[in-house]
Design an enzyme around this catalytic site. Structure first.
Site, PDB file in Angstrom:
ATOM      1  N   GLY A 174      42.739  31.292  31.387  1.00  0.00           N
ATOM      2  CA  GLY A 174      43.897  31.756  30.633  1.00  0.00           C
ATOM      3  C   GLY A 174      45.157  31.705  31.467  1.00  0.00           C
ATOM      4  CB  CYS A 175      48.110  33.914  31.455  1.00  0.00           C
ATOM      5  SG  CYS A 175      49.580  34.267  32.422  1.00  0.00           S
TER       6      CYS A 175
END
Length: 241
Positions: free
Chosen positions: A62-63
């Site tokens: 993810g981020c």
């Protein structure tokens, strides 16, 4: 990722500053509330042996703000850089990667001392604290293949350790759903733009960080006190030294 700036310019108005401060205050008053809860998992049955020198590991979950922020607080990690892996050099640009069509995933390259922390221990933090490995091509509010869960193995030994650990965790059913983390080899890591580096540390009141990422650091401290370092290893500080 949702709410991310596409350049180095952030909140400028007094109202925005107040909103950020309020969000930060809310977090510190209710630290148990977060986008993702950590999962207690066993250590890997197969791991590398402690050895002198340094090695590298590349994880996508993810981020990269939160993944970087977590591993910057792990003892034995000497450097953790946000970047891109899985695609070509000429598409390793934030705005282009955001299209989801480059093959890249937002990733973090971790340089570590296996005499202090092993690859298996890094994987344990990765699966338990840094992200949710059961979410396919998304993490929290962010969706697209650029947010996929991927271990970019540096060599056959890392690939084997990761494969065995995923099988171990799935067999133990420590997660409510099967792990969807993929394994990719032979991929080059490309550092992200400077304004993405050390983002969690430099922007602790940014709402996205407050809700999605600061709880991960707190979970690291709580679940892995023996691995937690209060002082993060920062990319930009090292670049200036």
């Amino acid at each position: 990722m949702s709410g991310k700036p596409v350049n180095g310019t952030f909140a400028k108005s007094a109202l925005a500053a107040l909103v950020l401060a309020a969000a930060a205050a809310a977090f510190w008053q209710t630290p148990a509330i977060s986008a993702e809860e950590a999962v207690v998992i066993p250590p890997p049955a197969m791991d590398e042996k402690a050895a002198p020198g340094t090695e590298k590991a590349v994880f996508a979950g993810g981020c990269f703000w939160g993944v970087q922020g977590v591993f910057q607080h792990v003892k034995g990690v000497t450097r953790a850089v946000s970047g891109y892996a899985g695609g070509e050099k000429d598409t390793a640009v934030y705005e282009t990667v955001g299209s989801g069509r480059t093959g890249h995933a937002e990733s973090v390259e971790i340089t570590y001392k296996p005499s202090e922390v092993t690859y298996g221990q890094l994987l344990q933090v990765y699966f338990s604290v840094a992200h949710n490995p059961t979410q396919l091509n998304f993490q929290g509010p962010d969706s697209g293949t650029q947010y996929r869960s991927t271990v970019f193995a540096e060599n056959d030994a890392q690939k084997k350790i990761a494969e065995n650990y995923i099988a171990q965790l799935d067999k133990a059913k420590v997660f409510p759903k099967p792990i969807v983390t993929t394994l990719e080899t032979g991929k080059t890591f490309y550092p992200a733009e400077d304004y993405h580096q050390d983002f969690l540390t430099l922007n602790p009141t940014y709402p996205y960080i407050v809700y999605n990422d600061l709880p991960k650091v707190e979970n690291l401290k709580s679940l892995f006190p023996q691995l937690y370092s209060d002082k993060p290893v920062l990319v930009m500080a090292a670049n200036k030294s």
